[in-house]
Motif scaffolding. Structure first.
Motif, PDB file in Angstrom:
ATOM      1  N   GLN A  30      58.703  42.672  39.123  1.00  0.00           N
ATOM      2  CA  GLN A  30      58.012  41.451  39.600  1.00  0.00           C
ATOM      3  C   GLN A  30      57.313  41.839  40.919  1.00  0.00           C
ATOM      4  OE1 GLN A  30      61.414  39.704  42.255  1.00  0.00           O
ATOM      5  NE2 GLN A  30      62.529  40.230  40.328  1.00  0.00           N
ATOM      6  N   GLY A  31      57.454  42.626  41.495  1.00  0.00           N
ATOM      7  CA  GLY A  31      56.506  42.952  42.659  1.00  0.00           C
ATOM      8  C   GLY A  31      55.476  43.701  42.447  1.00  0.00           C
ATOM      9  N   ILE A  32      55.169  43.941  41.210  1.00  0.00           N
ATOM     10  CA  ILE A  32      53.913  44.787  40.779  1.00  0.00           C
ATOM     11  C   ILE A  32      52.576  43.890  40.816  1.00  0.00           C
ATOM     12  CG2 ILE A  32      52.683  45.952  39.138  1.00  0.00           C
ATOM     13  CD1 ILE A  32      55.451  47.317  38.474  1.00  0.00           C
ATOM     14  N   ARG A  33      51.750  44.254  41.395  1.00  0.00           N
ATOM     15  CA  ARG A  33      50.455  43.329  41.556  1.00  0.00           C
ATOM     16  C   ARG A  33      49.704  43.301  40.276  1.00  0.00           C
ATOM     17  NH1 ARG A  33      50.698  46.025  46.379  1.00  0.00           N
ATOM     18  NH2 ARG A  33      49.223  47.566  45.747  1.00  0.00           N
ATOM     19  N   GLY A  34      49.665  44.359  39.544  1.00  0.00           N
ATOM     20  CA  GLY A  34      48.964  44.226  38.280  1.00  0.00           C
ATOM     21  C   GLY A  34      49.092  43.259  37.267  1.00  0.00           C
ATOM     22  N   ALA A  35      49.199  43.626  36.003  1.00  0.00           N
ATOM     23  CA  ALA A  35      49.304  42.694  35.028  1.00  0.00           C
ATOM     24  C   ALA A  35      48.312  41.720  34.647  1.00  0.00           C
ATOM     25  CB  ALA A  35      50.872  42.085  35.151  1.00  0.00           C
ATOM     26  N   LYS A  36      47.133  41.986  34.934  1.00  0.00           N
ATOM     27  CA  LYS A  36      46.165  41.384  34.761  1.00  0.00           C
ATOM     28  C   LYS A  36      45.725  41.254  33.122  1.00  0.00           C
ATOM     29  CE  LYS A  36      44.018  43.881  37.782  1.00  0.00           C
ATOM     30  NZ  LYS A  36      42.982  44.519  38.785  1.00  0.00           N
ATOM     31  N   ALA A  37      44.743  40.484  33.065  1.00  0.00           N
ATOM     32  CA  ALA A  37      44.591  40.438  31.587  1.00  0.00           C
ATOM     33  C   ALA A  37      44.013  41.739  31.070  1.00  0.00           C
ATOM     34  CB  ALA A  37      43.650  39.297  30.897  1.00  0.00           C
ATOM     35  N   PRO A  38      44.494  42.552  30.254  1.00  0.00           N
ATOM     36  CA  PRO A  38      43.642  43.808  29.717  1.00  0.00           C
ATOM     37  C   PRO A  38      42.481  43.466  29.170  1.00  0.00           C
ATOM     38  CG  PRO A  38      45.635  43.217  28.324  1.00  0.00           C
ATOM     39  CD  PRO A  38      45.517  42.130  29.146  1.00  0.00           C
ATOM     40  N   GLU A  39      41.613  44.652  29.483  1.00  0.00           N
ATOM     41  CA  GLU A  39      40.084  44.343  28.850  1.00  0.00           C
ATOM     42  C   GLU A  39      40.001  45.500  27.738  1.00  0.00           C
ATOM     43  OE1 GLU A  39      37.877  44.349  32.396  1.00  0.00           O
ATOM     44  OE2 GLU A  39      38.389  42.420  33.251  1.00  0.00           O
ATOM     45  N   HIS A  40      40.393  46.583  27.919  1.00  0.00           N
ATOM     46  CA  HIS A  40      40.052  47.324  27.081  1.00  0.00           C
ATOM     47  C   HIS A  40      41.514  48.520  26.789  1.00  0.00           C
ATOM     48  CE1 HIS A  40      38.480  49.455  30.382  1.00  0.00           C
ATOM     49  NE2 HIS A  40      38.988  50.774  29.907  1.00  0.00           N
ATOM     50  N   VAL A  41      41.242  49.366  25.796  1.00  0.00           N
ATOM     51  CA  VAL A  41      42.261  50.353  25.346  1.00  0.00           C
ATOM     52  C   VAL A  41      41.748  51.634  26.085  1.00  0.00           C
ATOM     53  CG1 VAL A  41      43.675  51.559  23.693  1.00  0.00           C
ATOM     54  CG2 VAL A  41      43.084  49.296  23.325  1.00  0.00           C
ATOM     55  N   ARG A  42      42.606  52.113  27.066  1.00  0.00           N
ATOM     56  CA  ARG A  42      42.227  53.473  27.835  1.00  0.00           C
ATOM     57  C   ARG A  42      42.408  54.530  26.747  1.00  0.00           C
ATOM     58  NH1 ARG A  42      45.898  55.561  32.411  1.00  0.00           N
ATOM     59  NH2 ARG A  42      45.463  53.556  33.381  1.00  0.00           N
ATOM     60  N   TRP A  43      43.795  54.538  26.082  1.00  0.00           N
ATOM     61  CA  TRP A  43      43.913  55.320  25.220  1.00  0.00           C
ATOM     62  C   TRP A  43      45.141  54.828  24.107  1.00  0.00           C
ATOM     63  CZ3 TRP A  43      49.032  56.337  25.640  1.00  0.00           C
ATOM     64  CH2 TRP A  43      49.496  56.440  26.880  1.00  0.00           C
ATOM     65  N   HIS A  44      45.271  55.419  23.190  1.00  0.00           N
ATOM     66  CA  HIS A  44      46.401  55.176  22.315  1.00  0.00           C
ATOM     67  C   HIS A  44      46.864  56.524  21.640  1.00  0.00           C
ATOM     68  CE1 HIS A  44      44.264  54.811  18.465  1.00  0.00           C
ATOM     69  NE2 HIS A  44      45.383  54.762  18.093  1.00  0.00           N
ATOM     70  N   VAL A  45      47.951  56.506  21.451  1.00  0.00           N
ATOM     71  CA  VAL A  45      48.534  57.858  20.903  1.00  0.00           C
ATOM     72  C   VAL A  45      49.609  57.489  19.626  1.00  0.00           C
ATOM     73  CG1 VAL A  45      50.280  59.643  21.221  1.00  0.00           C
ATOM     74  CG2 VAL A  45      48.710  58.933  22.890  1.00  0.00           C
TER      75      VAL A  45
END
Lengths: 353, 386
Positions: A30-45
């Motif tokens: 809950q304290g994390i400042r991120g969690a913005k709308a993702p814009e792209h995939v950095r990687w996937h495995v």
């Protein structure tokens, strides 16, 4: 006196996410400042097999278990696998991190401790039946439940059993562990409070059907869903029901806690935000699909994997963003300031940013 | 050589089974394509059992109803217990519950309970009934460790929370994990090319071919967009073989005759000794996966029998009647204007469908000797309890 179940390990940095829903209080970042709308995939495995558990994160390494029985350590910068450990059976258990160990259970009944750096087994211990729950670690002890109806407490350094406690049904609920007590749901429909040092039952409270949901503890309240369609808040000291809220179908999702609010999903396809003190509904929102996964809190949003991964405003329940990745079942995203890590039922792990 | 003999003759080799499209009450003027030949291949040496379909009571269906069995969408364990005990005694004519179950299983059996979790959580095999079946099987002397609850997809079982809700000791098995088609016997399969698909074989689950000695079938009661209804036959056939979705591609379906053909393959046919249809909830539109409660009727009924064709025939009549009451088209209707490729449209509008439904698969299964498809010849007993 009721105890807080928050445990913060000294080595953790802000972006670490060492256990299911961030910590044993299920606060979900809950304290994390991120969690913005993702814009792209950095990687996937590709894992090569379905992922039915949630990833955890420490020091730039994401740990993911798969149905093929593998534990994968993935470098989050490069999106490359550092190592892979093969267990004896399918894995539904979300791994948990303690020091340099990663712990998880598998369907053979074994629970493993694997070295975070080398991927080598440090110890293993066994339940009699499958372990789908995530080991919860507190004060050098790992607690986990099994389909053999028992809850186990083992030494986190050696795997030596400290106690086992038999309950009345299968245990698929991941425990919440405080300083004095272990809280866990059971397939017999009861919520149990066990003494943390002996495993003896302090109290148990019956619900109307079996429990697949994992509890969260907020102050002196134990929060948990039941397959009887109700979400319960129990007094952590006595087990008495303070209030219960009826949803449209069973609840196997586990609640996430944010200040005075508990958010939980129901199989009726809705996400509910309930005030912990009163049980009053603050908002509810329909999501894409059936909800069995636990929600995760980010800064101002609550994320849920249901069909895709969706984020809702924590204050209003309105949709903030949606990514068509994820699927239902038990996985939950990991949120950091830079990225969101999502594991899918199709066996893909994504870093979104 | 009749078809039943023809299938039997293929037990140690391969044969080609030809069936013509059977829609005796087809409505509309759409011409449906003829099904291709279906080849059944298996090298298993299996002994036919007198308990195998249509089993000890061909043509017999026992219907037990109790409106208290499901209230506000919650199933009552206590009421279901009484319904199952009464239904089993009525079906078998036995005075004790243990004796009724002992007609079908013995202590050395490995008993599979074939659930239908697709459509979970809105409509799937009720865990409360599974618990009572486990209880009954145990009363006949079968230990918990010899009881396996299974279906194809483990993630669907998981959505239904069966793992957590069932008694300790029984195993819960998903044949495949959703990605890998493991768990199937490469030597037992049905082969046919329906739509030019590159993989034209459907393999039998190894657990059915080798591990289980008896199967108790627990289907749900639903309409089905391709096969008309899904009941005993489809739950068994399409839940035992893999790669079955290839039998229907909008708007056409070859579920007739594939469903019945699959059920006729040994050892599945001999091992499936009892069918209990979960009609506590009944889906009259949107099956098999709908989550739309508007089309799910809380009927509070269970059906018992050893003849899957007879039970499915009764089911077909009930769903057809409900659709008629609700103003929905017949399951037999073949109206080109009803076809849509938009699944949301289908799920929300009972007048739309994804395929031309093929409820004739039940009659086709009857022609294969799996049971009685003629309503007039079915002994349908009704026991209202409350």
């Amino acid at each position: 006196m009721p105890e807080s179940s928050k445990t913060y390990e000294p080595s953790r940095v802000e972006t670490d996410w060492p256990t299911l829903l961030y910590d044993t209080s299920r606060t979900g970042g809950q304290g994390i400042r991120g969690a913005k709308a993702p814009e792209h995939v950095r990687w996937h495995v590709r894992m090569g097999s379905s992922v039915r558990s949630a990833p955890v994160l420490r020091a730039g390494v994401l740990y993911v278990t798969s149905m093929a029985g593998s534990l994968h350590a993935i470098d989050v910068e490069k999106g490359r696998q550092n190592w892979q450990f093969q267990a004896a059976g399918h894995i539904h258990s979300t791994p948990s991190l303690s020091g340099q160990k990663v712990l998880f259970g598998c369907d053979s009944g074994k629970v493993y401790a694997v070295d975070c750096n080398s991927g080598k087994s440090l110890w293993e211990t066994s339940a009699v039946a499958e372990v789908w729950t995530s080991p919860v670690i507190r004060d050098g002890v790992a607690f986990f439940g099994s389909a053999d109806t028992r809850v186990y407490a083992v030494d986190v350094d050696t795997g030596r059993k400290q106690w086992t406690q038999e309950l009345g049904g299968r245990v698929y609920s991941t425990a919440s562990v405080g300083k004095l007590h272990v809280y866990v749901g059971c397939g017999d429909g009861k919520v149990y409070c066990l003494d943390v040092s002996s495993g003896k039952t302090v109290w148990s409270t019956a619900t109307g059907n079996g429990i697949d949901s994992s509890p969260a503890v907020a102050g002196d309240a134990v929060l948990i869903g039941s397959e009887d369609f109700f979400f319960y808040t129990l007094d952590a000291n006595t087990g008495s029901v303070r209030w219960k809220y009826e949803t449209g179908l069973g609840i196997s999702s586990s609640p996430a806690v944010y200040e005075d609010l508990a958010v939980v999903g129901s199989k009726d396809g809705f996400l509910y935000a309930l005030e912990i003190q009163s049980g009053r509904l603050r908002w509810k929102v329909r999501v894409s699909d059936v909800v069995t996964a636990p929600p995760v809190m980010g800064s101002g949003v609550v994320c849920i994997q249901s069909g895709g991964t969706e984020a809702f405003d924590i204050g209003t329940g309105s949709l903030v963003w949606r990514a068509g990745l994820g699927g239902a079942v038990q996985s939950a995203p990991v949120l950091t300031a830079d990225a969101i890590y999502v594991a899918t039922n199709d066996g893909e792990v994504y870093a979104l940013e | 050589m009749d078809r039943r003999t023809f299938v039997q003759a293929s037990c140690l080799g391969s044969a080609i089974l030809f069936l013509d499209g059977l829609d005796p009450k087809a409505l509309g003027d759409v011409t449906l394509p003829e099904p291709p030949p279906i080849e059944i291949v298996h090298g298993l040496r299996s002994t036919k059992s007198r308990l195998g379909m249509p089993g000890l009571f061909p043509g017999r269906v026992v219907e037990v109803s109790d409106s208290n069995s499901i209230v506000r969408n919650r199933v009552s364990q206590a009421v279901v217990r009484v319904m199952v005990e009464r239904g089993m005694k009525e079906l078998t004519g036995e005075h004790s519950v243990a004796a009724a179950w002992a007609k079908f299983v013995e202590p050395s059996d490995i008993v599979g309970i074939k659930i239908n979790p697709s459509g979970a959580p809105a409509c799937c095999s009720s865990p409360e009934i599974v618990r009572e079946i486990i209880n009954g099987v145990q009363r006949a002397g079968v230990p918990a460790g010899n009881i396996v609850i299974y279906d194809r997809y483990e993630y669907e079982i998981d959505i239904g929370s069966y793992q957590a809700l069932l008694p300790p000791g029984v195993r819960v098995v998903g044949i495949q994990d959703g990605l890998v088609d493991a768990g199937y016997d490469a030597n037992v399969y049905c082969q046919a090319t329906f739509f030019g698909e590159w993989e034209n074989r459907s393999y039998m689950a190894s657990i059915v071919a080798h591990s289980l000695t008896k199967i108790i079938n627990l289907p749900t009661m639903k309409d089905h967009s391709a096969s008309g209804v899904t009941g005993c036959l489809k739950n068994l056939g399409y839940g035992t073989f893999n790669n079955v979705a290839r039998s229907h591609r909008s708007p056409y379906s070859f579920t007739d005759p594939l469903i019945g053909v699959m059920c006729s393959v040994e050892p599945l046919r001999s091992k499936a000794v009892l069918h209990i249809m979960d009609g506590l909830r009944q889906v009259w539109h949107g099956g098999p996966l709908t989550q739309v409660q508007d089309f799910i009727y809380q009927a509070g009924i269970l059906y018992f029998g050893t003849d899957p064709v007879a039970i499915d025939t009764v089911e077909l009549e009930a769903i057809e009647k409900k659709r008629h009451e609700q103003g929905a088209p017949s399951l037999w209707a073949h109206d080109a204007d009803s076809i849509t490729s938009n699944s949301q449209e289908f799920y929300n509008d009972p007048k739309r469908n994804l395929f031309y439904r093929r409820p004739g698969h039940i009659a086709s299964a009857g022609k294969l000797g799996l049971g009685v498809a003629d309503l007039k010849r079915i002994d349908h007993g009704r026991i209202p309890l409350g």
